[in-house]
Design a protein around this motif. Sequence first.
Motif, short mmCIF file in Angstrom:
data_model
loop_
_atom_site.label_atom_id
_atom_site.label_comp_id
_atom_site.label_asym_id
_atom_site.label_seq_id
_atom_site.Cartn_x
_atom_site.Cartn_y
_atom_site.Cartn_z
N UNK A 19 34.79 36.09 74.04
CA UNK A 19 34.02 37.08 74.47
C UNK A 19 32.90 37.48 73.19
N UNK A 20 31.58 37.43 73.62
CA UNK A 20 30.42 37.55 72.73
C UNK A 20 30.37 39.20 72.19
N UNK A 21 30.71 39.13 70.84
CA UNK A 21 30.87 40.74 69.97
C UNK A 21 29.30 40.99 69.76
N UNK A 22 28.23 40.25 69.71
CA UNK A 22 27.02 40.50 69.37
C UNK A 22 26.80 41.95 69.62
N UNK A 23 26.84 42.46 70.93
CA UNK A 23 26.23 43.73 71.26
C UNK A 23 27.05 44.88 70.61
N UNK A 24 28.45 44.54 69.79
CA UNK A 24 29.21 45.51 69.32
C UNK A 24 28.72 45.74 67.93
N UNK A 29 32.61 50.84 65.46
CA UNK A 29 34.05 51.36 65.62
C UNK A 29 34.96 50.36 66.90
N UNK A 30 34.01 50.09 67.87
CA UNK A 30 34.44 49.07 68.91
C UNK A 30 34.79 47.75 68.36
N UNK A 31 33.56 47.18 67.36
CA UNK A 31 33.75 45.83 66.74
C UNK A 31 35.12 45.96 65.94
N UNK A 38 42.22 41.23 68.28
CA UNK A 38 42.18 39.80 68.54
C UNK A 38 42.18 38.91 67.15
N UNK A 39 41.88 39.55 65.93
CA UNK A 39 41.99 38.79 64.95
C UNK A 39 41.04 37.82 64.67
N UNK A 40 39.86 37.76 65.58
CA UNK A 40 38.50 37.11 65.59
C UNK A 40 37.63 37.93 65.99
N UNK A 41 36.27 37.22 65.91
CA UNK A 41 35.05 37.81 66.56
C UNK A 41 34.22 36.60 66.72
N UNK A 42 33.52 36.48 67.90
CA UNK A 42 32.73 35.47 68.20
C UNK A 42 31.02 36.18 68.36
N UNK A 43 30.31 35.56 67.90
CA UNK A 43 28.79 35.97 68.00
C UNK A 43 27.74 35.04 68.53
N UNK A 44 27.33 35.11 69.59
CA UNK A 44 26.24 34.18 70.19
C UNK A 44 25.00 34.36 69.61
N UNK A 128 31.76 44.90 59.83
CA UNK A 128 32.99 44.74 60.03
C UNK A 128 33.78 45.62 59.00
N UNK A 129 33.45 45.16 57.94
CA UNK A 129 34.13 46.07 56.62
C UNK A 129 33.95 47.38 56.36
N UNK A 130 32.41 47.91 56.88
CA UNK A 130 32.05 49.30 56.73
C UNK A 130 31.93 49.32 55.16
N UNK A 131 31.44 48.49 54.53
CA UNK A 131 31.14 48.32 53.09
C UNK A 131 30.40 47.10 52.56
N UNK A 132 30.01 47.32 51.70
CA UNK A 132 29.33 46.01 50.96
C UNK A 132 30.32 44.78 50.99
#
Length: 321
Positions: A19-24, A29-31, A38-44, A128-132
């Motif tokens: 599932x494409x996570x680019x919009x997140x 927070x949703x990301x 899921x343990x992973x994220x995909x970005x198109x 993703x990390x919310x920091x540097x």
Amino acid sequence: MSAPTMKDNDLKPISGDFEDSTPLLDRPEELRRRAEEDGFLFFRGVLDPAEVLAVRADIIEVLDRHELIDRRYPLNEAMANMETVGRYHPRQFAVGSVPMPIYKEIQKLRSFHALAQTPKLIRVFDTLFGCETFAHPRNIARVAVPHPELLATPSHQDYTYIQGDENTWTCWLPLGDTPRRLGGIAVLKGSHKAGLLAMHNSFQGFAKPGSILCGLDYDWYTVDYKAGDIVIFHSLTVHKALPNEIPGKIRLSCDFRYQPAKEPIAIDRSSLVPHLATDYGWEDVYRDWPKDDALKYYWKKYKFEYTEFDRSLFDPKEKIC
């Protein structure tokens, strides 16, 4: 019916597409919730395809100098010269790549290392990390030459090889369009929740997660990748390469790794040296780079807490279901 074993998980067919996570990226927070689940994220299409293809071209140029490219095809198709490939014994190949003398030349490419620090990629991890984000300097080029005796990388967790901080994420970045027939990677969705798994059956330098997965029902996901796509995953997420089913085609990709830059940064010392460096170092990598290049030794401004590498994680362990 008996509980599923790791072997059963390995043989399960692909369940579906990522599932494409680019919009997140605009909904952090949703990301993070999806990443935790899921343990992973995909970005198109999150990266500039031209920048990705430029690195591809630089690597192909190195391969061509060593006659590993079949000149009957356009260079950018990365078709292997199978006569040259066949001259090498499979043990001469670096893990997941080409023979070491050639791999060293690829490691010296500035464009390759710069791609790991492109702002669009760093933004993904900052969100993703919310920091540097701290980008590991040990960047990995995967040049999967279709040698008849080399098989696809089996299922494994990266933490066994990275160690340091478990909250380290890998970015798998295809250098060009990579349909699943070419052997992109597949991810076992949610498998990071099982924690660090026992290992068994060391294979081509990789130790496979053992039958501790008995009774856990995970599914494989993948996608047909395009230049500019990335998939990122937690260090405990099980993943594998799919077999290359396109005769003569070389699959080109990168593994880059990142973790939160919260000092002191917990890390194994091996993550700060060039990949597979046994007889070369950063001074060799940087020799032909501009003298005052900002990419050189950029990590020295950070404070680290060095962890002890646990080699017992590689000890074979078996558990019967």
